[in-house]
Design a protein around this motif. Structure first.
Motif, PDB file in Angstrom:
ATOM      1  N   SER A  58      72.238  54.426  40.870  1.00  0.00           N
ATOM      2  CA  SER A  58      72.543  55.002  42.182  1.00  0.00           C
ATOM      3  C   SER A  58      73.002  53.958  43.186  1.00  0.00           C
ATOM      4  O   SER A  58      73.514  54.303  44.251  1.00  0.00           O
ATOM      5  N   VAL A  59      72.844  52.665  42.839  1.00  0.00           N
ATOM      6  CA  VAL A  59      73.328  51.612  43.717  1.00  0.00           C
ATOM      7  C   VAL A  59      74.846  51.655  43.836  1.00  0.00           C
ATOM      8  O   VAL A  59      75.433  51.006  44.722  1.00  0.00           O
ATOM      9  N   LEU A  60      75.513  52.450  42.993  1.00  0.00           N
ATOM     10  CA  LEU A  60      76.961  52.624  43.115  1.00  0.00           C
ATOM     11  C   LEU A  60      77.349  53.210  44.460  1.00  0.00           C
ATOM     12  O   LEU A  60      78.497  53.093  44.891  1.00  0.00           O
ATOM     13  N   HIS A  61      76.406  53.861  45.157  1.00  0.00           N
ATOM     14  CA  HIS A  61      76.687  54.345  46.503  1.00  0.00           C
ATOM     15  C   HIS A  61      76.944  53.199  47.478  1.00  0.00           C
ATOM     16  O   HIS A  61      77.615  53.392  48.498  1.00  0.00           O
ATOM     17  N   GLY A 127      78.369  51.779  34.214  1.00  0.00           N
ATOM     18  CA  GLY A 127      77.476  52.706  34.906  1.00  0.00           C
ATOM     19  C   GLY A 127      78.194  53.962  35.354  1.00  0.00           C
ATOM     20  O   GLY A 127      79.375  53.926  35.729  1.00  0.00           O
ATOM     21  N   VAL A 128      77.473  55.085  35.311  1.00  0.00           N
ATOM     22  CA  VAL A 128      77.987  56.373  35.783  1.00  0.00           C
ATOM     23  C   VAL A 128      76.923  57.010  36.662  1.00  0.00           C
ATOM     24  O   VAL A 128      75.731  57.048  36.286  1.00  0.00           O
ATOM     25  N   ASN A 129      77.315  57.492  37.824  1.00  0.00           N
ATOM     26  CA  ASN A 129      76.381  58.156  38.724  1.00  0.00           C
ATOM     27  C   ASN A 129      77.023  59.425  39.283  1.00  0.00           C
ATOM     28  O   ASN A 129      78.152  59.396  39.787  1.00  0.00           O
ATOM     29  N   TYR A 130      76.303  60.537  39.177  1.00  0.00           N
ATOM     30  CA  TYR A 130      76.776  61.802  39.769  1.00  0.00           C
ATOM     31  C   TYR A 130      75.695  62.318  40.712  1.00  0.00           C
ATOM     32  O   TYR A 130      74.535  62.484  40.314  1.00  0.00           O
ATOM     33  N   SER A 131      76.082  62.538  41.968  1.00  0.00           N
ATOM     34  CA  SER A 131      75.161  63.060  42.979  1.00  0.00           C
ATOM     35  C   SER A 131      75.717  64.338  43.567  1.00  0.00           C
ATOM     36  O   SER A 131      76.926  64.446  43.810  1.00  0.00           O
ATOM     37  N   ASN A 132      74.831  65.284  43.797  1.00  0.00           N
ATOM     38  CA  ASN A 132      75.225  66.572  44.366  1.00  0.00           C
ATOM     39  C   ASN A 132      74.173  67.000  45.378  1.00  0.00           C
ATOM     40  O   ASN A 132      72.966  66.844  45.134  1.00  0.00           O
ATOM     41  N   MET A 178      81.069  61.516  42.087  1.00  0.00           N
ATOM     42  CA  MET A 178      80.896  60.871  40.782  1.00  0.00           C
ATOM     43  C   MET A 178      81.497  59.480  40.848  1.00  0.00           C
ATOM     44  O   MET A 178      82.649  59.309  41.255  1.00  0.00           O
ATOM     45  N   SER A 179      80.695  58.492  40.436  1.00  0.00           N
ATOM     46  CA  SER A 179      81.138  57.111  40.442  1.00  0.00           C
ATOM     47  C   SER A 179      81.075  56.547  39.032  1.00  0.00           C
ATOM     48  O   SER A 179      80.097  56.765  38.309  1.00  0.00           O
ATOM     49  N   PHE A 198      84.878  59.607  42.765  1.00  0.00           N
ATOM     50  CA  PHE A 198      85.567  60.893  42.822  1.00  0.00           C
ATOM     51  C   PHE A 198      84.693  61.869  43.605  1.00  0.00           C
ATOM     52  O   PHE A 198      83.577  62.198  43.195  1.00  0.00           O
ATOM     53  N   HIS A 199      85.206  62.321  44.739  1.00  0.00           N
ATOM     54  CA  HIS A 199      84.453  63.154  45.672  1.00  0.00           C
ATOM     55  C   HIS A 199      84.948  64.599  45.615  1.00  0.00           C
ATOM     56  O   HIS A 199      86.125  64.848  45.348  1.00  0.00           O
ATOM     57  N   SER A 200      84.066  65.528  45.908  1.00  0.00           N
ATOM     58  CA  SER A 200      84.486  66.926  46.045  1.00  0.00           C
ATOM     59  C   SER A 200      83.589  67.624  47.052  1.00  0.00           C
ATOM     60  O   SER A 200      82.417  67.260  47.224  1.00  0.00           O
TER      61      SER A 200
END
Length: 467
Positions: A58-61, A127-132, A178-179, A198-200
């Motif tokens: 989550s540090v990708l934020h 790393g892959v991070n998806y937040s919603n 998604m990062s 990638f934002h939505s």
């Protein structure tokens, strides 16, 4: 057609957007420019302050170099329980409204690839991070019968007097990001990373007011011009970062994220053009570039503390297709300010147990704005507001965790609070921006300004696997 006539008693001391509803300004700053997305329970417990510590996807934020810190592969999923409460006040009255939502708030992982041999590069990680998260929000302003308007017919004859009895901003939707990033560990001293984001967003927005008629004792709902509207949006940004160990206990980090370039498909309702109807348009928006500076102190394997400071380097800007985008850009140019946020997070380990806490504070994205506004007794005058539309935000986090070696479980609680002034009702029939109901339209250059206190109590549970 019946129109409302009102004598202007004051003129705004500063430019205030005419042709756009306030919700567009708010959504631009609060959703499209959002930097407070959720992550894992660990990340949320530390208020998102991990820029120089890393070790969590989550540090990708904040800093993609944090991916390079990981020395083991892992994956996890986080359940998010979001509770939001708005208390909206006007003229001594208040209305509370709560929104509850449960979602899969975060999922992701890190693949740690160890490099054998004599190379100073120790790991190259992916790393892959998806937040919603839900962006549902409802703010209902109480009525004030001292604010009333005369309605005249096309022959300028008085036909009714209506009193303001309430207003609602009603928003539904979701925001996700998604990062994907690569990070490297150089000699266990320098960590670098780069990522794509990638934002939505999906937004349904309503803006309506209610008035009581003095002639027939009935209530009518009036909708703001260009509302309700719906937006389906996709955005893209890129980020780079670095973390350096000054010594075994002290680390510094820096990261830069480009503006997010949004493509927005908008469907809106327009009244009297020349007839009521639904129309569509496309918009392109770039939100502020962001820089993050971080510092971490790790005196032992049992304790770590991190400080992040983020700063917006540019202002939101719409690609100009017509007057609407020009007016929006003028408002942001004149009244938006450098958005800054500071976050502090800490973790203490007791064998397999983890104790975490954090605090964050974000400034308002807007400067003080002066507008013509109604007082509680119904008179009009110029007033200046330093927290108009979007206010300052405070975040407090706390959490616990337990490491089962191959598996782990984390839990977190977050409290977010903000307070802002919410302007409503302002609009003109002359430039097609009033509030419409059948053949009636309410127009005024003065705004009613209510006070909104928002409190969010969010809970997170993460289940993870290390391998």
């Amino acid at each position: 057609m019946i129109k409302k006539s009102f004598i202007i008693l004051g003129i705004s001391a500063a430019y205030f957007v005419n042709a756009q509803d306030i919700s567009t300004l708010r959504n631009t700053a609060e959703i499209y420019s959002n930097s407070s997305l959720n992550g894992t329970a660990k990340y949320n417990a530390m208020a998102g302050s991990m820029g120089a510590l890393g070790g969590d996807f989550s540090v990708l934020h904040s800093n993609p170099a944090g991916i390079g810190v990981s020395i083991a592969s892992e994956m996890s999923g986080t359940l998010a329980i979001q509770n939001s409460k708005n208390t909206t006040s006007l003229a001594g009255k208040s209305i509370d409204y709560k929104v509850n939502r449960t979602d899969l708030g975060n999922v992701g992982g890190v693949m740690a690839l160890k490099i054998d041999g004599s190379s100073p590069w120790k790991f190259v990680n992916i790393g892959v991070n998806y937040s919603n998260q839900s962006i549902e929000d409802y703010s209902e302003t109480p009525g004030n019968n001292k604010v009333n308007f005369n309605l005249y017919n096309s022959d300028n004859q008085l036909v009714d007097n209506i009193a303001f009895v309430g207003h609602a901003y009603n928003r539904y939707g979701d925001l996700s990001k998604m990062s994907v990033a690569a990070g490297g560990n150089y000699d266990n001293r320098i960590y670098v990373g780069a990522g794509l984001n990638f934002h939505s967003a999906v937004i349904d927005q309503y803006d309506s007011a209610a008035f009581d008629s003095s002639t027939n004792n009935t209530s009518s709902i009036y909708n703001k011009q260009y509302t309700p509207f719906s937006e389906t949006s996709n955005g893209f940004s890129a980020s780079v970062g670095i973390i350096g160990k000054i010594n075994p206990q002290f680390r510094l980090g820096a990261a830069l994220e480009t503006p997010t370039w949004w493509s927005i498909a908008r469907v809106y309702t327009e009244y009297e053009n020349p007839t009521d109807g639904t129309y569509s348009e496309d918009r392109n928006l770039s939100t502020p570039m962001k820089a993050t500076l971080s510092a971490a102190f790790v005196p032992s394997k049992s304790f770590a503390i991190n400080v992040d400071y983020s700063l917006g380097l540019t202002k939101p800007k719409y690609k100009v297709y017509g007057n609407a985008e020009t007016e929006l850009n003028n408002f942001f140019s004149d009244h938006s300010k450098t958005l800054s946020e500071v976050k502090v997070g800490a973790e203490y380990r007791i064998q397999a147990f983890r104790l975490r806490g954090g605090y964050g504070f974000a400034t308002s994205p807007f400067d003080s704005v002066s507008i013509s506004a109604f007082s509680d007794n119904g008179t009009v005058g110029n007033n200046s507001y330093d927290n108009l539309i979007v206010g300052k935000r405070s975040t407090v986090g706390a959490g616990i965790g337990y490491d089962f070696k191959s598996f782990y479980i984390d839990a977190a609680y977050q409290n977010l609070s903000s307070e802002y002034k919410s302007p409503l009702l302002r609009g003109y029939a002359s430039n097609n921006t009033g509030y419409f109901s059948n053949e009636n339209v309410v127009e005024t250059d003065a705004a009613i300004v209510s006070n909104v206190k928002n409190k969010r109590d969010n809970f997170f549970i993460t289940l993870g696997w290390k391998f």
